[in-house]
Design a protein around this motif. Structure first.
Motif, PDB file in Angstrom:
ATOM      1  N   LEU A  62      -3.520  -2.299   0.526  1.00 56.22           N
ATOM      2  CA  LEU A  62      -2.572  -1.965   1.588  1.00 56.22           C
ATOM      3  C   LEU A  62      -1.241  -2.671   1.350  1.00 56.22           C
ATOM      4  O   LEU A  62      -0.166  -2.090   1.523  1.00 56.22           O
ATOM      5  CB  LEU A  62      -3.155  -2.359   2.950  1.00 56.22           C
ATOM      6  CG  LEU A  62      -2.241  -2.141   4.164  1.00 56.22           C
ATOM      7  CD1 LEU A  62      -1.888  -0.662   4.307  1.00 56.22           C
ATOM      8  CD2 LEU A  62      -2.904  -2.661   5.430  1.00 56.22           C
ATOM      9  N   THR A  63      -1.299  -3.934   0.941  1.00 61.27           N
ATOM     10  CA  THR A  63      -0.068  -4.695   0.669  1.00 61.27           C
ATOM     11  C   THR A  63       0.746  -4.033  -0.435  1.00 61.27           C
ATOM     12  O   THR A  63       1.981  -3.916  -0.341  1.00 61.27           O
ATOM     13  CB  THR A  63      -0.423  -6.138   0.261  1.00 61.27           C
ATOM     14  OG1 THR A  63      -1.157  -6.763   1.322  1.00 61.27           O
ATOM     15  CG2 THR A  63       0.844  -6.951  -0.019  1.00 61.27           C
ATOM     16  N   ASP A  66       8.029   9.424   7.193  1.00 63.34           N
ATOM     17  CA  ASP A  66       6.803   8.907   6.576  1.00 63.34           C
ATOM     18  C   ASP A  66       6.625   7.414   6.848  1.00 63.34           C
ATOM     19  O   ASP A  66       5.502   6.933   7.036  1.00 63.34           O
ATOM     20  CB  ASP A  66       6.826   9.169   5.066  1.00 63.34           C
ATOM     21  CG  ASP A  66       6.580  10.637   4.734  1.00 63.34           C
ATOM     22  OD1 ASP A  66       6.024  11.343   5.586  1.00 63.34           O
ATOM     23  OD2 ASP A  66       6.947  11.061   3.620  1.00 63.34           O
ATOM     24  N   LEU A  67       7.738   6.668   6.849  1.00 59.64           N
ATOM     25  CA  LEU A  67       7.643   5.242   7.162  1.00 59.64           C
ATOM     26  C   LEU A  67       7.110   5.027   8.568  1.00 59.64           C
ATOM     27  O   LEU A  67       6.273   4.150   8.819  1.00 59.64           O
ATOM     28  CB  LEU A  67       9.014   4.580   7.006  1.00 59.64           C
ATOM     29  CG  LEU A  67       9.493   4.318   5.567  1.00 59.64           C
ATOM     30  CD1 LEU A  67      10.947   3.866   5.567  1.00 59.64           C
ATOM     31  CD2 LEU A  67       8.605   3.281   4.890  1.00 59.64           C
ATOM     32  N   ALA A  68       7.589   5.810   9.512  1.00 56.46           N
ATOM     33  CA  ALA A  68       7.127   5.699  10.899  1.00 56.46           C
ATOM     34  C   ALA A  68       5.650   6.054  11.005  1.00 56.46           C
ATOM     35  O   ALA A  68       4.881   5.390  11.722  1.00 56.46           O
ATOM     36  CB  ALA A  68       7.973   6.605  11.800  1.00 56.46           C
ATOM     37  N   THR A  91       3.591   3.236   9.545  1.00 55.42           N
ATOM     38  CA  THR A  91       3.610   2.095  10.472  1.00 55.42           C
ATOM     39  C   THR A  91       2.679   2.338  11.654  1.00 55.42           C
ATOM     40  O   THR A  91       1.917   1.441  12.064  1.00 55.42           O
ATOM     41  CB  THR A  91       5.043   1.842  10.967  1.00 55.42           C
ATOM     42  OG1 THR A  91       5.888   1.596   9.842  1.00 55.42           O
ATOM     43  CG2 THR A  91       5.087   0.636  11.895  1.00 55.42           C
ATOM     44  N   ASP A  92       2.725   3.535  12.219  1.00 54.83           N
ATOM     45  CA  ASP A  92       1.854   3.852  13.352  1.00 54.83           C
ATOM     46  C   ASP A  92       0.381   3.777  12.957  1.00 54.83           C
ATOM     47  O   ASP A  92      -0.465   3.293  13.735  1.00 54.83           O
ATOM     48  CB  ASP A  92       2.176   5.259  13.882  1.00 54.83           C
ATOM     49  CG  ASP A  92       3.528   5.320  14.591  1.00 54.83           C
ATOM     50  OD1 ASP A  92       4.044   4.242  14.948  1.00 54.83           O
ATOM     51  OD2 ASP A  92       4.049   6.442  14.761  1.00 54.83           O
ATOM     52  N   THR A  93       0.063   4.264  11.742  1.00 57.41           N
ATOM     53  CA  THR A  93      -1.333   4.221  11.270  1.00 57.41           C
ATOM     54  C   THR A  93      -1.833   2.779  11.174  1.00 57.41           C
ATOM     55  O   THR A  93      -2.941   2.447  11.630  1.00 57.41           O
ATOM     56  CB  THR A  93      -1.450   4.900   9.892  1.00 57.41           C
ATOM     57  OG1 THR A  93      -1.036   6.263  10.010  1.00 57.41           O
ATOM     58  CG2 THR A  93      -2.884   4.845   9.387  1.00 57.41           C
TER      59      THR A  93
END
Length: 528
Positions: free
Chosen positions: A497-498, A511-513, A516-518
């Motif tokens: 993940l990192t 896609d960033l949002a 982040t939500d996930t």
């Protein structure tokens, strides 16, 4: 250029070393720890997906067994090894994955009855297949450029079919350094495989020390000693059970038993039956035959040239299925049962011990090294009971050790290997030995040979340009929890993940949002 010591530091298993050089990150071995750990291991300094390649000394699980976990974490580079090592890894990593899945399923069934839930395997068969797809075979003694500035050569270590010491040449900004990893150094005059070959120059050496404080008490005639144990056990109506590594040790035993039968060295018991209860051993034997021209010694090849298979004979029975394995324990005739694993930590040998340990007419014969805190080590040291599948089994069988059948060099063999260097290396690092043994062999190299020797702990770092070495303070493990395999998978997932977050800067805002939500949703779910 830097080198980090990760595994098999003051411990015998779990070999792993991390190197950064020439813009690449790579590992030398990534092995599974067997038995109980005494010291915490440092983490590899980057996520698995950022490892560019792996150099593998040989196929034993304590050197290769975590490669599927590396693949599960996102690694997709090449795993460089000898051709025979690649062949063996194909079967051994699948076998290891099968054991991981089988034991997780067994513990899950047991856990459900106790209400403790399911257990996940350390890795799956799919992970093993992903690692196998990365294998890249090389011949012995050929220098190969892995990438710009990095060259390697595999030299026969004489420990196992395909085993190697690895020479690594690193060239960066006009500076060249040569590092040699001994791998596991072989014993002299082993059946089937060649003696270790020697290397004459290096800047830095990393070498094993498994038997760094003792000498093998090898019988003059091993077949005669084994025949004596067989005769004594059969005469009292018992079975001879031999815990054996499926790859290497099993083939050696078959070699000796063929000789015993050919020379009628056991009398009164006809063409006595021998059962090899290991599908892995069957596949490994085929690989031994496939690689005979590049790996067999002169004696073994002399049989081959006469049309004799040196590792088969009449009375040899193979158990492939679970039903065939179980049936062995209901055969009354005195017999030899050779089964994996060699340290009795997993596999079918545990079933044979359950059926044979409590009978005084039987013999359990150990023919290889038993690591600290394994069931095998416990039995060798005189345990009165053994816990098998949750049941305490009393030990009444005769427990014997046949010395000298070791794939590892003893202290004299290690000395012979390090003395082959024409010029003393700048530094010698001693690993792959129990805590006291690694320290003892390091002191021996310093005091008796005048070498600049060290016994690094996990996390220690070597600057390959300046030669500066920073050791670390060891962190002792008080108690290893049963959940550690699953926790290790969780840490591997965190690394992945990192790495994903680190390379996500180029994504669109949408896609960033979404990403982040996930992540936030996962955190919210598990924090409740």
């Amino acid at each position: 250029m830097k080198l980090n010591f990760i595994g098999a530091t003051h411990e015998v298993t779990g070999s792993c070393t991390y190197i950064e050089a020439c813009g690449k990150r790579f590992l030398v071995d990534f092995g599974m720890e067997q038995g109980v750990d005494y010291f915490e291991n440092a983490k590899i300094p980057c996520p698995p997906g950022n490892i560019d390649f792996v150099l593998l000394t040989h196929a034993h699980i304590d050197h290769s067994g975590l490669l599927p976990l590396l693949a599960a974490g996102g690694f997709a580079g090449q795993i460089h090894a000898t051709e025979a090592t690649c062949n063996l890894c194909e079967i051994m990593l699948r076998d290891s994955a099968h054991i991981q899945e089988f034991e997780a399923e067994w513990r899950s069934r047991k856990g459900k009855r106790k209400g403790t839930g399911e257990v996940s395997p350390l890795y799956t068969m799919a992970d093993a297949e992903a690692a196998i797809a990365c294998l890249c075979p090389h011949p012995y003694s050929e220098v190969t450029e892995i990438s710009e500035g990095i060259k390697v050569r595999f030299i026969d270590a004489g420990h196992l079919l395909g085993s190697s010491s690895i020479e690594i040449w690193l060239t960066e900004n006009g500076e060249e350094r040569k590092i040699v990893f001994s791998g596991d150094i072989g014993n002299l005059d082993q059946p089937l495989i060649r003696d270790p070959q020697y290397i004459t120059e290096a800047d830095y050496v990393v070498m094993e020390s498994t038997y760094g404080n003792r000498r093998h008490d090898k019988p003059k005639d091993y077949a005669k000693s084994l025949a004596k144990v067989i005769q004594k056990t059969f005469d009292r109506g018992g079975n001879l059970v031999i815990p054996s590594f499926a790859v290497g040790r099993t083939q050696e035993l078959l070699y000796f038993i063929r000789h015993i039968k050919a020379e009628n060295m056991v009398t009164g018991h006809g063409d006595f039956p021998v059962y090899v209860d290991s599908p892995l051993a069957i596949e490994a034997t085929q690989i031994f035959n496939k690689n005979k021209n590049s790996c067999f010694d002169e004696e073994a090849m002399s049989y081959v040239n006469k049309g004799i298979n040196p590792i088969t004979f009449s009375g040899l029975n193979i158990a492939v299925t679970s039903d065939e394995s179980r049936a062995i324990n209901f055969i009354d005739t005195p017999k030899i049962v050779i089964s994996a694993s060699g340290m009795c930590e997993a596999g079918r040998i545990k079933h044979h011990l359950k059926h044979n340990l409590w009978k005084p007419e039987n013999t359990i014969l150990f023919v290889g090294y038993q690591a600290m805190n394994t069931l095998g080590r416990s039995l060798v040291e005189g345990a009165k009971t053994a816990k098998l599948f949750g049941e305490e089994v009393v030990v009444r069988a005769e427990i014997l050790v046949l010395p000298g059948v070791s794939g590892h060099a003893d202290v004299d063999g290690l000395d012979r290997w390090i003395k082959s260097y024409e010029k003393p290396p700048k530094k010698v690092f001693v690993n792959h030995g129990e805590d006291s043994v690694a320290e003892a062999y390091k002191d021996h190299l310093r005091n008796d040979f005048g070498l600049n020797a060290f016994a690094p702990y996990s996390g220690a770092e070597l600057d390959l340009i300046s030669g500066e070495f920073k050791n670390t303070t060891p962190i002792k493990i008080v108690k290893k929890t049963g959940a550690s395999p699953n926790y290790q998978r969780l840490l591997s997932a965190l690394d992945r993940l990192t790495a994903l977050v680190n390379k996500s800067s180029g994504l669109t805002n949408k896609d960033l949002a979404k990403l982040t939500d996930t992540i936030n949703n996962i955190c919210a779910k598990w924090n409740d």
